[in-house]
Design a protein around this motif. Structure first.
Motif, mmCIF file in Angstrom:
data_model
loop_
_atom_site.group_PDB
_atom_site.id
_atom_site.type_symbol
_atom_site.label_atom_id
_atom_site.label_comp_id
_atom_site.label_asym_id
_atom_site.label_seq_id
_atom_site.Cartn_x
_atom_site.Cartn_y
_atom_site.Cartn_z
ATOM 1 N N ALA A 165 19.934 23.590 -37.577
ATOM 2 C CA ALA A 165 20.213 24.976 -37.195
ATOM 3 C C ALA A 165 21.707 25.266 -37.268
ATOM 4 O O ALA A 165 22.545 24.360 -37.225
ATOM 5 C CB ALA A 165 19.696 25.240 -35.787
ATOM 6 N N THR A 166 22.033 26.528 -37.392
ATOM 7 C CA THR A 166 23.420 26.985 -37.349
ATOM 8 C C THR A 166 23.607 27.828 -36.088
ATOM 9 O O THR A 166 22.640 28.205 -35.419
ATOM 10 C CB THR A 166 23.760 27.838 -38.580
ATOM 11 O OG1 THR A 166 22.996 29.061 -38.516
ATOM 12 C CG2 THR A 166 23.431 27.099 -39.868
ATOM 13 N N LEU A 167 24.848 28.143 -35.782
ATOM 14 C CA LEU A 167 25.111 28.987 -34.625
ATOM 15 C C LEU A 167 24.460 30.364 -34.777
ATOM 16 O O LEU A 167 24.045 30.977 -33.794
ATOM 17 C CB LEU A 167 26.617 29.140 -34.407
ATOM 18 C CG LEU A 167 27.303 27.992 -33.666
ATOM 19 C CD1 LEU A 167 28.806 28.203 -33.639
ATOM 20 C CD2 LEU A 167 26.750 27.847 -32.250
ATOM 21 N N ASP A 168 24.365 30.833 -36.004
ATOM 22 C CA ASP A 168 23.718 32.130 -36.227
ATOM 23 C C ASP A 168 22.248 32.088 -35.841
ATOM 24 O O ASP A 168 21.667 33.113 -35.471
ATOM 25 C CB ASP A 168 23.856 32.549 -37.693
ATOM 26 C CG ASP A 168 25.275 32.959 -38.042
ATOM 27 O OD1 ASP A 168 26.009 33.342 -37.111
ATOM 28 O OD2 ASP A 168 25.650 32.877 -39.226
ATOM 29 N N ASP A 169 21.632 30.904 -35.935
ATOM 30 C CA ASP A 169 20.231 30.750 -35.538
ATOM 31 C C ASP A 169 20.072 30.746 -34.024
ATOM 32 O O ASP A 169 19.005 31.091 -33.517
ATOM 33 C CB ASP A 169 19.661 29.419 -36.066
ATOM 34 C CG ASP A 169 19.538 29.378 -37.571
ATOM 35 O OD1 ASP A 169 19.098 30.382 -38.148
ATOM 36 O OD2 ASP A 169 19.886 28.342 -38.164
ATOM 37 N N ALA A 170 21.112 30.349 -33.313
ATOM 38 C CA ALA A 170 20.888 29.989 -31.913
ATOM 39 C C ALA A 170 22.087 30.193 -30.993
ATOM 40 O O ALA A 170 22.432 29.293 -30.221
ATOM 41 C CB ALA A 170 20.433 28.540 -31.862
ATOM 42 N N ARG A 171 22.703 31.337 -31.031
ATOM 43 C CA ARG A 171 23.797 31.610 -30.092
ATOM 44 C C ARG A 171 23.291 31.678 -28.649
ATOM 45 O O ARG A 171 24.058 31.556 -27.700
ATOM 46 C CB ARG A 171 24.510 32.909 -30.456
ATOM 47 C CG ARG A 171 25.269 32.834 -31.780
ATOM 48 C CD ARG A 171 25.996 34.132 -32.090
ATOM 49 N NE ARG A 171 26.641 34.071 -33.388
ATOM 50 C CZ ARG A 171 27.856 33.562 -33.607
ATOM 51 N NH1 ARG A 171 28.548 33.084 -32.584
ATOM 52 N NH2 ARG A 171 28.365 33.524 -34.810
ATOM 53 N N HIS A 172 22.004 31.878 -28.505
ATOM 54 C CA HIS A 172 21.381 31.989 -27.186
ATOM 55 C C HIS A 172 20.893 30.636 -26.666
ATOM 56 O O HIS A 172 20.498 30.531 -25.508
ATOM 57 C CB HIS A 172 20.178 32.926 -27.271
ATOM 58 C CG HIS A 172 19.217 32.525 -28.358
ATOM 59 N ND1 HIS A 172 19.401 32.886 -29.677
ATOM 60 C CD2 HIS A 172 18.096 31.757 -28.331
ATOM 61 C CE1 HIS A 172 18.427 32.380 -30.411
ATOM 62 N NE2 HIS A 172 17.627 31.693 -29.626
ATOM 63 N N GLN A 173 20.905 29.605 -27.508
ATOM 64 C CA GLN A 173 20.265 28.334 -27.170
ATOM 65 C C GLN A 173 20.950 27.641 -25.998
ATOM 66 O O GLN A 173 22.172 27.552 -25.917
ATOM 67 C CB GLN A 173 20.296 27.400 -28.376
ATOM 68 C CG GLN A 173 19.417 26.171 -28.227
ATOM 69 C CD GLN A 173 17.973 26.435 -28.642
ATOM 70 O OE1 GLN A 173 17.706 27.377 -29.391
ATOM 71 N NE2 GLN A 173 17.060 25.615 -28.163
ATOM 72 N N ALA A 174 20.127 27.115 -25.086
ATOM 73 C CA ALA A 174 20.645 26.384 -23.927
ATOM 74 C C ALA A 174 20.026 24.993 -23.882
ATOM 75 O O ALA A 174 18.848 24.807 -24.205
ATOM 76 C CB ALA A 174 20.319 27.131 -22.637
ATOM 77 N N SER A 175 20.826 24.019 -23.490
ATOM 78 C CA SER A 175 20.339 22.662 -23.242
ATOM 79 C C SER A 175 20.302 22.476 -21.732
ATOM 80 O O SER A 175 21.330 22.587 -21.056
ATOM 81 C CB SER A 175 21.270 21.627 -23.878
ATOM 82 O OG SER A 175 20.933 20.315 -23.453
ATOM 83 N N ILE A 176 19.107 22.209 -21.199
ATOM 84 C CA ILE A 176 18.937 22.013 -19.759
ATOM 85 C C ILE A 176 18.918 20.513 -19.491
ATOM 86 O O ILE A 176 18.164 19.767 -20.127
ATOM 87 C CB ILE A 176 17.640 22.680 -19.274
ATOM 88 C CG1 ILE A 176 17.705 24.186 -19.567
ATOM 89 C CG2 ILE A 176 17.416 22.432 -17.781
ATOM 90 C CD1 ILE A 176 16.381 24.894 -19.425
ATOM 91 N N ARG A 177 19.749 20.079 -18.556
ATOM 92 C CA ARG A 177 19.952 18.649 -18.372
ATOM 93 C C ARG A 177 19.886 18.233 -16.908
ATOM 94 O O ARG A 177 20.202 19.021 -16.013
ATOM 95 C CB ARG A 177 21.305 18.232 -18.957
ATOM 96 C CG ARG A 177 21.465 18.629 -20.402
ATOM 97 C CD ARG A 177 22.812 18.238 -20.964
ATOM 98 N NE ARG A 177 22.946 18.679 -22.354
ATOM 99 C CZ ARG A 177 23.963 18.385 -23.143
ATOM 100 N NH1 ARG A 177 24.956 17.636 -22.674
ATOM 101 N NH2 ARG A 177 24.001 18.828 -24.388
ATOM 102 N N LEU A 178 19.488 16.974 -16.702
ATOM 103 C CA LEU A 178 19.543 16.368 -15.385
ATOM 104 C C LEU A 178 20.946 15.814 -15.177
ATOM 105 O O LEU A 178 21.448 15.048 -16.002
ATOM 106 C CB LEU A 178 18.520 15.246 -15.262
ATOM 107 C CG LEU A 178 17.044 15.664 -15.213
ATOM 108 C CD1 LEU A 178 16.153 14.424 -15.229
ATOM 109 C CD2 LEU A 178 16.755 16.502 -13.973
ATOM 110 N N VAL A 179 21.567 16.197 -14.080
ATOM 111 C CA VAL A 179 22.945 15.787 -13.810
ATOM 112 C C VAL A 179 23.068 14.261 -13.779
ATOM 113 O O VAL A 179 23.975 13.689 -14.380
ATOM 114 C CB VAL A 179 23.429 16.387 -12.477
ATOM 115 C CG1 VAL A 179 24.802 15.852 -12.114
ATOM 116 C CG2 VAL A 179 23.451 17.905 -12.549
#
Length: 312
Positions: free
Chosen positions: A43-57
Motif C-alpha cells: 500500500a501507499t500513503l494515498d491508499d491509507a492516510r486513515h490507517q491505524a495500527s492498534i497495539r498492546l503497550v
C-alpha cells in the motif's frame, strides 16, 4: 506538604501523558519481514492516510511488535475498529484504555518517522450487543488522548459510508498488516481487492459464525492478491468511503480454494451507534487533567527552585 521527589515523579509521568504523540526515527528496529509475504500489493500513503495500527503497550517494547489490530481514523481523535480488538478473550473482560496505543502516519509497522503519531487512549467503546461467539455488532471506537492536526502531512480521517450497500458488481479495497500461512505478520501495509458477495449466497459457503444483519460478505481472488488472513479491524473502502471493517475470515490459510470469503462489519448499519458514542459528553479528553496537573506541579517545582529540563 507533598515530598519533593513525589512531585518530581508525578511531573515526569504527567508530561508523558500530556505529550503522548511521539515522533522520531527508529534507527534500531529489527530486520524487516518480506514485504510481499502474502502476495498482496504494498500500500501507499494515498491508499491509507486513515490507517491505524492498534497495539498492546506491553508487547510493543520493540516498536511494531505490539500490533494486534488495524483501525481507521474517522475524526481528529476517534479511531474505528472491531469490537473484538477491545476485548480480552483470555480474561473475558474489556481491555483497559491504558493497555492500548494507536500508531498513525506510517505504512511500515516497524518504522517511526517525523510524521508518525503515537497516541494513548482515554476511552474505548463497543456495543453492549457485541458477541464474541456470533461476532454480531463487531465494532468499536477508541478515543485518542490528543487530536491529530487537521493539516497533518500523512494522516487524514476517512469518511464513513452511511447508505445501504448495493452489492451488484461492487468492489472495494482493504488495507492491513496481514498474516501469512506461517503466521508472520507483514511489515509493510498491504492492499487487496475484494468483491461484495450476496449475503444469501455467502451463507451457504461459509463455515463459522453465521452471516447476520450488519455484516458484509466479501470475496477475494487469491491470484489477484488475496491475503491469507485479514487484519482484524482493517478498513474496507469503496470510492473514498469506508464501507466495512474486517471481522472474521471464513476460510483457513490452508484451504486450496482460489477464493477466500471474509465477513466485514457493515459501517452504515452502525451509523446511529457511532454518532451516539462520538457525541457522548462522557468521552471528554482525560488528558485535560494531565495538563492541569502539569501546571500545578510546575508551580510547586518553581517555588522549590528546581531546575528541571524536559525535551518535548
Amino acid at each position: 506538604m507533598i515530598p519533593k521527589f513525589c512531585r518530581i515523579f508525578c511531573l515526569v509521568f504527567l508530561i508523558g501523558d500530556f505529550h503522548s504523540s511521539l515522533s522520531h526515527f527508529d534507527n534500531n528496529r529489527p530486520k524487516l519481514l518480506n514485504s510481499n509475504i502474502n502476495n498482496g500489493s504494498i500500500a501507499t500513503l494515498d491508499d491509507a492516510r486513515h490507517q491505524a495500527s492498534i497495539r498492546l503497550v506491553n508487547k510493543d517494547v520493540t516498536f511494531g511488535e505490539g500490533h494486534i489490530c488495524s483501525g481507521s481514523l474517522i475524526s481528529s481523535r476517534v479511531v474505528l475498529t472491531a469490537g473484538r480488538c477491545l476485548f480480552n478473550s483470555d480474561t473475558k473482560t474489556t481491555r483497559h484504555p491504558a493497555e492500548l496505543i494507536v500508531v498513525l502516519g506510517s505504512i511500515n509497522r516497524y518504522q517511526r518517522t517525523a510524521d508518525t503519531v503515537i497516541s494513548r487512549i482515554t476511552h474505548i467503546r463497543y456495543p453492549s450487543t457485541f458477541d464474541m461467539e456470533t461476532m454480531s455488532d463487531d465494532i468499536g471506537l477508541l478515543f485518542l488522548s490528543h487530536e491529530v492536526p487537521e493539516n497533518h502531512s500523512t494522516i487524514r480521517p476517512i469518511e464513513l459510508n452511511r447508505k445501504n450497500i448495493d452489492i451488484n458488481m461492487m468492489r472495494g479495497r482493504v488495507t492491513g498488516w496481514e498474516l501469512s500461512k506461517n503466521g508472520d505478520l507483514s511489515q509493510q501495509l498491504l492492499v487487496s481487492n475484494a468483491s461484495i458477495v450476496n449475503q444469501t449466497s455467502c451463507v451457504t459457503k461459509v463455515e463459522g459464525p453465521h452471516i447476520r444483519n450488519g455484516m458484509i460478505c466479501a470475496k477475494y481472488n487469491r491470484i489477484e492478491g488475496n491475503l491469507c488472513q485479514s487484519d482484524v479491524g482493517a478498513p474496507l473502502v469503496n470510492a473514498g468511503k469506508q464501507i466495512g471493517l474486517a471481522s472474521w475470515t471464513a476460510d483457513s490459510c490452508s484451504t486450496q480454494s482460489d477464493h477466500q470469503l471474509a465477513s466485514y462489519t457493515d459501517v452504515a448499519h452502525h451509523t446511529k451507534w457511532i454518532r451516539t458514542e462520538m457525541s457522548d459528553g462522557n468521552n471528554t479528553d482525560s488528558s485535560v487533567w494531565g495538563a492541569l496537573g502539569f501546571l500545578a506541579l510546575s508551580w510547586f517545582a518553581f517555588k522549590d527552585k528546581q531546575k528541571l529540563s524536559f525535551r518535548f
